[in-house]
Design a protein around this motif. Sequence first.
Motif, PDB file in Angstrom:
ATOM      1  N   THR A 142       5.222   2.850 -38.161  1.00 38.25           N
ATOM      2  CA  THR A 142       6.774   2.649 -38.705  1.00 38.25           C
ATOM      3  C   THR A 142       6.848   3.244 -40.023  1.00 38.25           C
ATOM      4  OG1 THR A 142       8.311   1.096 -39.118  1.00 38.25           O
ATOM      5  CG2 THR A 142       6.134   0.325 -38.820  1.00 38.25           C
ATOM      6  N   PRO A 143       7.876   3.548 -40.627  1.00 40.15           N
ATOM      7  CA  PRO A 143       7.859   3.714 -41.865  1.00 40.15           C
ATOM      8  C   PRO A 143       7.769   2.714 -42.738  1.00 40.15           C
ATOM      9  CG  PRO A 143       9.690   4.749 -40.837  1.00 40.15           C
ATOM     10  CD  PRO A 143       8.997   4.296 -39.855  1.00 40.15           C
ATOM     11  N   PHE A 144       8.148   1.314 -42.235  1.00 38.30           N
ATOM     12  CA  PHE A 144       8.493  -0.023 -42.898  1.00 38.30           C
ATOM     13  C   PHE A 144       7.272  -0.598 -42.828  1.00 38.30           C
ATOM     14  CE2 PHE A 144      12.631   1.622 -41.487  1.00 38.30           C
ATOM     15  CZ  PHE A 144      13.324   1.803 -42.708  1.00 38.30           C
ATOM     16  N   GLY A 145       7.520  -1.865 -43.513  1.00 36.68           N
ATOM     17  CA  GLY A 145       6.239  -2.787 -43.379  1.00 36.68           C
ATOM     18  C   GLY A 145       6.537  -4.209 -44.294  1.00 36.68           C
ATOM     19  N   LEU A 146       7.602  -4.666 -43.778  1.00 33.44           N
ATOM     20  CA  LEU A 146       8.095  -5.824 -44.367  1.00 33.44           C
ATOM     21  C   LEU A 146       7.357  -7.174 -43.540  1.00 33.44           C
ATOM     22  CD1 LEU A 146       9.786  -7.207 -46.435  1.00 33.44           C
ATOM     23  CD2 LEU A 146      11.731  -7.610 -45.141  1.00 33.44           C
ATOM     24  N   SER A 147       7.757  -7.359 -42.344  1.00 27.50           N
ATOM     25  CA  SER A 147       7.337  -8.542 -41.618  1.00 27.50           C
ATOM     26  C   SER A 147       6.750  -8.175 -40.281  1.00 27.50           C
ATOM     27  CB  SER A 147       8.387  -9.568 -41.535  1.00 27.50           C
ATOM     28  OG  SER A 147       8.131 -10.738 -40.861  1.00 27.50           O
ATOM     29  N   ALA A 148       5.874  -8.946 -39.689  1.00 24.66           N
ATOM     30  CA  ALA A 148       5.390  -8.288 -38.556  1.00 24.66           C
ATOM     31  C   ALA A 148       4.806  -9.679 -37.653  1.00 24.66           C
ATOM     32  CB  ALA A 148       4.269  -7.474 -38.328  1.00 24.66           C
ATOM     33  N   GLU A 176      16.245   1.566 -39.209  1.00 20.51           N
ATOM     34  CA  GLU A 176      16.733   0.285 -39.205  1.00 20.51           C
ATOM     35  C   GLU A 176      18.432   0.173 -38.844  1.00 20.51           C
ATOM     36  OE1 GLU A 176      17.527  -1.781 -43.025  1.00 20.51           O
ATOM     37  OE2 GLU A 176      16.254  -3.593 -42.268  1.00 20.51           O
ATOM     38  N   ILE A 177      18.652  -0.598 -37.963  1.00 22.01           N
ATOM     39  CA  ILE A 177      20.125  -0.482 -37.500  1.00 22.01           C
ATOM     40  C   ILE A 177      20.830  -1.742 -38.179  1.00 22.01           C
ATOM     41  CG2 ILE A 177      21.395  -0.799 -35.430  1.00 22.01           C
ATOM     42  CD1 ILE A 177      19.281  -0.043 -33.671  1.00 22.01           C
ATOM     43  N   PHE A 178      20.175  -2.879 -38.499  1.00 23.64           N
ATOM     44  CA  PHE A 178      20.739  -4.004 -39.092  1.00 23.64           C
ATOM     45  C   PHE A 178      21.840  -4.581 -38.390  1.00 23.64           C
ATOM     46  CE2 PHE A 178      21.438  -6.167 -43.040  1.00 23.64           C
ATOM     47  CZ  PHE A 178      20.510  -6.564 -43.334  1.00 23.64           C
ATOM     48  N   GLY A 179      21.698  -4.769 -36.931  1.00 24.44           N
ATOM     49  CA  GLY A 179      22.680  -5.442 -35.939  1.00 24.44           C
ATOM     50  C   GLY A 179      21.859  -6.182 -35.097  1.00 24.44           C
ATOM     51  N   PRO A 180      22.641  -6.922 -34.139  1.00 25.73           N
ATOM     52  CA  PRO A 180      22.007  -7.510 -33.104  1.00 25.73           C
ATOM     53  C   PRO A 180      21.650  -6.467 -31.868  1.00 25.73           C
ATOM     54  CG  PRO A 180      24.380  -7.731 -32.741  1.00 25.73           C
ATOM     55  CD  PRO A 180      24.007  -6.892 -33.895  1.00 25.73           C
ATOM     56  N   VAL A 181      20.674  -5.668 -32.294  1.00 30.65           N
ATOM     57  CA  VAL A 181      20.186  -4.431 -31.213  1.00 30.65           C
ATOM     58  C   VAL A 181      18.484  -4.206 -31.337  1.00 30.65           C
ATOM     59  CG1 VAL A 181      20.525  -2.033 -30.557  1.00 30.65           C
ATOM     60  CG2 VAL A 181      22.461  -3.216 -31.705  1.00 30.65           C
ATOM     61  N   VAL A 182      18.111  -4.757 -30.353  1.00 32.22           N
ATOM     62  CA  VAL A 182      16.756  -4.942 -30.059  1.00 32.22           C
ATOM     63  C   VAL A 182      16.227  -4.118 -29.061  1.00 32.22           C
ATOM     64  CG1 VAL A 182      14.801  -6.417 -29.748  1.00 32.22           C
ATOM     65  CG2 VAL A 182      16.623  -7.296 -31.027  1.00 32.22           C
ATOM     66  N   SER A 183      14.961  -3.273 -29.270  1.00 32.28           N
ATOM     67  CA  SER A 183      14.116  -2.637 -28.208  1.00 32.28           C
ATOM     68  C   SER A 183      12.901  -3.404 -27.629  1.00 32.28           C
ATOM     69  CB  SER A 183      14.199  -1.154 -28.504  1.00 32.28           C
ATOM     70  OG  SER A 183      13.836  -0.946 -29.825  1.00 32.28           O
ATOM     71  N   VAL A 184      12.671  -3.134 -26.477  1.00 26.99           N
ATOM     72  CA  VAL A 184      11.346  -3.582 -25.850  1.00 26.99           C
ATOM     73  C   VAL A 184      10.666  -2.357 -25.831  1.00 26.99           C
ATOM     74  CG1 VAL A 184      10.146  -4.702 -24.133  1.00 26.99           C
ATOM     75  CG2 VAL A 184      12.385  -5.750 -24.856  1.00 26.99           C
ATOM     76  N   GLY A 225       7.183  -6.645 -49.128  1.00 27.49           N
ATOM     77  CA  GLY A 225       6.759  -5.753 -47.837  1.00 27.49           C
ATOM     78  C   GLY A 225       5.891  -4.765 -48.377  1.00 27.49           C
ATOM     79  N   ARG A 226       5.583  -3.731 -47.937  1.00 25.85           N
ATOM     80  CA  ARG A 226       4.585  -2.466 -48.013  1.00 25.85           C
ATOM     81  C   ARG A 226       5.445  -1.376 -47.414  1.00 25.85           C
ATOM     82  NH1 ARG A 226      -1.243  -4.509 -45.909  1.00 25.85           N
ATOM     83  NH2 ARG A 226      -1.401  -6.480 -47.166  1.00 25.85           N
ATOM     84  N   LYS A 227       4.911  -0.310 -47.810  1.00 31.15           N
ATOM     85  CA  LYS A 227       5.473   1.103 -47.363  1.00 31.15           C
ATOM     86  C   LYS A 227       6.986   1.229 -47.671  1.00 31.15           C
ATOM     87  CE  LYS A 227       3.537   1.003 -42.841  1.00 31.15           C
ATOM     88  NZ  LYS A 227       3.240   1.377 -41.562  1.00 31.15           N
ATOM     89  N   GLY A 228       7.575   1.539 -46.772  1.00 30.97           N
ATOM     90  CA  GLY A 228       9.142   1.953 -47.109  1.00 30.97           C
ATOM     91  C   GLY A 228       9.978   0.659 -47.315  1.00 30.97           C
ATOM     92  N   SER A 229       9.599  -0.401 -47.184  1.00 33.27           N
ATOM     93  CA  SER A 229      10.425  -1.685 -47.243  1.00 33.27           C
ATOM     94  C   SER A 229      10.482  -2.186 -48.764  1.00 33.27           C
ATOM     95  CB  SER A 229       9.606  -3.022 -46.429  1.00 33.27           C
ATOM     96  OG  SER A 229       9.717  -2.237 -45.085  1.00 33.27           O
ATOM     97  N   SER A 230       9.375  -2.097 -49.541  1.00 30.01           N
ATOM     98  CA  SER A 230       9.628  -2.725 -50.804  1.00 30.01           C
ATOM     99  C   SER A 230       8.615  -1.845 -51.893  1.00 30.01           C
ATOM    100  CB  SER A 230       8.601  -4.090 -50.839  1.00 30.01           C
ATOM    101  OG  SER A 230       9.296  -4.897 -49.676  1.00 30.01           O
ATOM    102  N   TYR A 231       9.229  -2.205 -53.323  1.00 32.79           N
ATOM    103  CA  TYR A 231       8.493  -1.601 -54.221  1.00 32.79           C
ATOM    104  C   TYR A 231       8.203  -2.761 -55.330  1.00 32.79           C
ATOM    105  CZ  TYR A 231       7.012   2.131 -57.530  1.00 32.79           C
ATOM    106  OH  TYR A 231       6.311   2.371 -58.780  1.00 32.79           O
ATOM    107  N   GLY A 232       7.211  -2.509 -55.984  1.00 34.95           N
ATOM    108  CA  GLY A 232       7.234  -3.436 -57.189  1.00 34.95           C
ATOM    109  C   GLY A 232       6.715  -4.710 -56.837  1.00 34.95           C
ATOM    110  N   PRO A 233       6.464  -5.759 -57.754  1.00 35.65           N
ATOM    111  CA  PRO A 233       5.872  -6.967 -57.512  1.00 35.65           C
ATOM    112  C   PRO A 233       6.663  -7.735 -56.462  1.00 35.65           C
ATOM    113  CG  PRO A 233       6.254  -6.607 -60.058  1.00 35.65           C
ATOM    114  CD  PRO A 233       6.838  -5.430 -59.230  1.00 35.65           C
ATOM    115  N   ARG A 234       6.002  -8.698 -55.910  1.00 34.46           N
ATOM    116  CA  ARG A 234       6.712  -9.687 -54.832  1.00 34.46           C
ATOM    117  C   ARG A 234       7.758 -10.584 -55.599  1.00 34.46           C
ATOM    118  NH1 ARG A 234       4.917  -6.758 -51.740  1.00 34.46           N
ATOM    119  NH2 ARG A 234       3.683  -6.869 -49.979  1.00 34.46           N
ATOM    120  N   GLU A 235       8.668 -11.074 -54.859  1.00 37.96           N
ATOM    121  CA  GLU A 235       9.667 -11.934 -55.225  1.00 37.96           C
ATOM    122  C   GLU A 235       9.164 -13.434 -54.773  1.00 37.96           C
ATOM    123  OE1 GLU A 235      13.875 -10.748 -55.668  1.00 37.96           O
ATOM    124  OE2 GLU A 235      13.231  -9.446 -53.618  1.00 37.96           O
TER     125      GLU A 235
END
Length: 477
Positions: A403-409, A379-387, A448-458
């Motif tokens: 991906t190790p993450f799973g928040l939004s797709a 995760e970069i967390f800036g205006p940097v995107v790859s195609v 999310g799932r995987k490395g993005s979140s843990y515990g109940p939803r908000e």
Amino acid sequence: MTIYQNLIAGEWVGSDATKNINPSDTNEVVGLYADGTVEDTKNAIAAAKAAFPAWSRSGIWERHVILKKAGDEIMARKDELGALLAREEGKTLPEAIGETIRASQIFEFFAGEALRLAGEIVPSVRPDIGVEITRDPLGVIGIITPWNFPIAIPAWKLAPALCYGNTVVFKPAELVPACSWAIVDILNRAGLPKGVLNLVMGRGSVVGQTMLDSPDVSGITFTGSTGTGRRVAAASIEHNRRFQLEMGGKNPMVVLDDADLDVAVEAAANSGFFSTGQRCTASSRLIVTEGIHDKFVAALTAKLETLVVDNAMKSGTHIGPVVDEKQLKTDTDYIEIGRKEGAKLAFGGELIKRETPGFYLQPTLFTEATNQMRISREEIFGPVVSVIRVRDYEEALATANDTPFGLSAGIATTSLKHATHFKRNSEAGMVMVNLPTAGVDFHVPFGGRKGSSYGPREQGKYAAEFYTSVKTAYTLA
Ligand code: ADP
């Protein structure tokens, strides 16, 4: 300059302060905000613990009235609070006002939820016994928030915590204390009894760590980096405490050959670059099938040409500055990493100067990236995107999920078959069809799932899963 103090046991306290700097104009000090100590934090926890028995038994009408008043005041002051938000965080004024309205709506929602608290009465499997299932508040909730949504994230943690009868110690991010201070001031004046809500602004390593180390904090809800999330988890397990983590994302947006090009470009530009790419739900991987790839890249690049990067307060600005120097260095380091890894810099990549000194970076687009490159995995967390170019839908789905993450797709397609398959098979907590991956409703679950979140939803009624503890009571009739 006035020092905005911490609220502990109903009193405003604190004399040491830190400057809150405007990232659009680093000459501007937004305000001086108290720098909480270990002792302040311990006092806040003790105050919240002392206030819990009475607040946990408070009437639901009292809670409703307080949350409703807070929501109404935030809405009435949306322009002023939005401007404060834009000045301390750097998102554009319209985005900041939109976020302030969102915070108000969240308070309105939980004001309603307070009146809808209910349990279940069910028959026992044994004769002459009744079973009641109810929800109790958890106790003292520690709230630790990040800098990227200075008013919405505090709102979506504070409102349910208080709605369900918990008391709170709230530690906002160091970079953005102003909106948090304002929201706590509003709630305090709305009538919360002393000690129910305590604000301790200050450093993560001091205030946050003291919260993690306290046996008197019954639950911690955290949004921030993966590294700090792990510390919250380790400390919480040690204390047998409930915890909820929202961390990073590396959200994919799939663009298929049959996509409506305008819809795909709008969604990609919005979720990749708006709010300066500083959203955990931002799309940083655009996974594009061969047939539309070149057309899509050309149209997205043309769109990026039109986006104005400037002071967040200026009308006409589409993208504000990066939040601070440290984040800017992270962004430029990743741009260098992307170049070295062999991705092609198709747009941006350069720092820019504006009338006011700030952390301005061009929206940056890499093409010919692979999903194995660090710019596609971390995760970069800036205006940097790859195609990332792929053959077909099957490869797109596999790449999106790799991906190790799973928040939004997200997926841009006009095929019902592919949209349906993607919704079912995406390994993310939130899935968007022909919409940006960022931009969610306030009354439905977020997480999310995987490395993005843990515990109940908000958020929404699912928030009760974290902020309450279920009790099952048996009575012999
Ligand atoms: P970021 O890199 O986005 O600032 P962090 O995870 O460092 O993300 O920050 C998110 C929140 O966690 C902030 O409020 C920060 O002060 C807090 N924090 C940082 N370190 C700790 C810690 N050791 N214990 C508890 N909270 C912390």
